[in-house]
Design a protein around this motif. Structure first.
Motif, short mmCIF file in Angstrom:
data_model
loop_
_atom_site.label_atom_id
_atom_site.label_comp_id
_atom_site.label_asym_id
_atom_site.label_seq_id
_atom_site.Cartn_x
_atom_site.Cartn_y
_atom_site.Cartn_z
N UNK A 1 3.16 13.97 -26.85
CA UNK A 1 3.66 13.12 -25.78
C UNK A 1 3.51 13.83 -24.44
N UNK A 2 3.44 13.01 -23.39
CA UNK A 2 3.49 13.53 -22.05
C UNK A 2 4.36 12.60 -21.21
N UNK A 3 5.22 13.19 -20.41
CA UNK A 3 6.08 12.44 -19.51
C UNK A 3 5.83 12.90 -18.08
N UNK A 4 5.78 11.95 -17.17
CA UNK A 4 5.69 12.27 -15.76
C UNK A 4 6.86 11.63 -15.04
N UNK A 5 7.69 12.44 -14.43
CA UNK A 5 8.86 11.93 -13.73
C UNK A 5 9.65 10.94 -14.60
N UNK A 6 9.94 11.34 -15.79
CA UNK A 6 10.74 10.59 -16.76
C UNK A 6 10.01 9.40 -17.38
#
Lengths: 114, 114
Positions: free
Chosen positions: A47-52
């Motif tokens: 997974x990858x999250x950017x700014x939530x």
């Protein structure tokens, strides 16, 4: 000062249980990741999250659910654990928008499912 | 699909010699390539980045080359020392997609004998 910290470092549990791994970064990065490293040492992005916000979900079973309460934290919850889930899980962060931005990894959480 | 191969699973060399590790990729056009070092029980640590328009990059005893025609990167450690013993991972990213995704090779375990 630990840049990317994850807990617990070791986790031993029975099949069918639910467990969580927590990750925090104090680097001010926008993007956080979960990687899985199997017994052959192959690192695979999960997974990858950017700014939530979830931006990458790499065909991971629905039993895995990441949660990002804020951009400094990305937790991983795993339901109904299976033997094949045994691996080392690494949290990482990077600065979004920085082309070629290096990944900063935590020390890993070794999950053993019995 | 994209594929990254690090040709040697393990490499043993004598202290003082130059270690050369290889990373090949297929079905892929990365804008840059990264090398990481991973010690047992630890998370990977970033070493070097080289962009597609760069042929060679150096940092102290480390040198990386990037041949986009051959689709290959070579990672050299000169004057190798036992402390250089670790697993070395190459990683690729293709910016320009909506999400930043770094994909790792399986690593080469380097052992430097005194």
């Amino acid at each position: 000062d630990t840049a990317v910290s994850q807990t617990p470092k070791y986790l031993v549990t029975q099949m069918g249980n639910d467990k969580s791994i927590k990750c925090e970064q104090n680097l001010g990065h926008d993007t956080m990741y979960w990687y899985k490293q199997d017994s052959k040492k192959f690192l695979k992005i999960m997974f990858s999250y950017n700014n939530k916000e979830l931006i990458i979900n790499e065909t991971v079973p629905n039993r895995f659910s990441p949660k990002s309460p804020d951009k400094a934290h990305l937790n991983l919850h795993i339901n109904s654990l299976e033997l094949g889930d045994s691996a080392v899980y690494f949290c990482a962060s990077s600065q979004e928008g920085l082309v070629g931005g290096e990944l900063f990894f935590g020390e890993g959480s070794r999950l053993t499912v019995l | 699909s994209q594929k990254i191969e690090q040709n040697s699973e393990a490499l043993n060399i004598q202290e003082g010699k130059t270690a050369t590790l290889t990373c090949n990729y297929t079905n892929y056009s990365p804008a840059y390539l990264q090398w990481y070092r991973q010690d047992p029980g630890r998370g990977p640590v970033f070493l070097l980045l080289i962009r597609e328009n760069e042929k060679e990059k150096r940092k102290e005893r480390l040198k990386v080359t990037f041949d986009t025609t051959l689709k290959q990167s070579l990672f050299h450690i000169t004057a190798s020392q036992p402390a250089d013993s670790a697993t070395y991972l190459c990683a690729l990213d293709s910016p320009g997609s909506s999400a930043s995704k770094i994909i790792f090779g399986s690593g080469t375990r380097l052992s430097i004998r005194p």
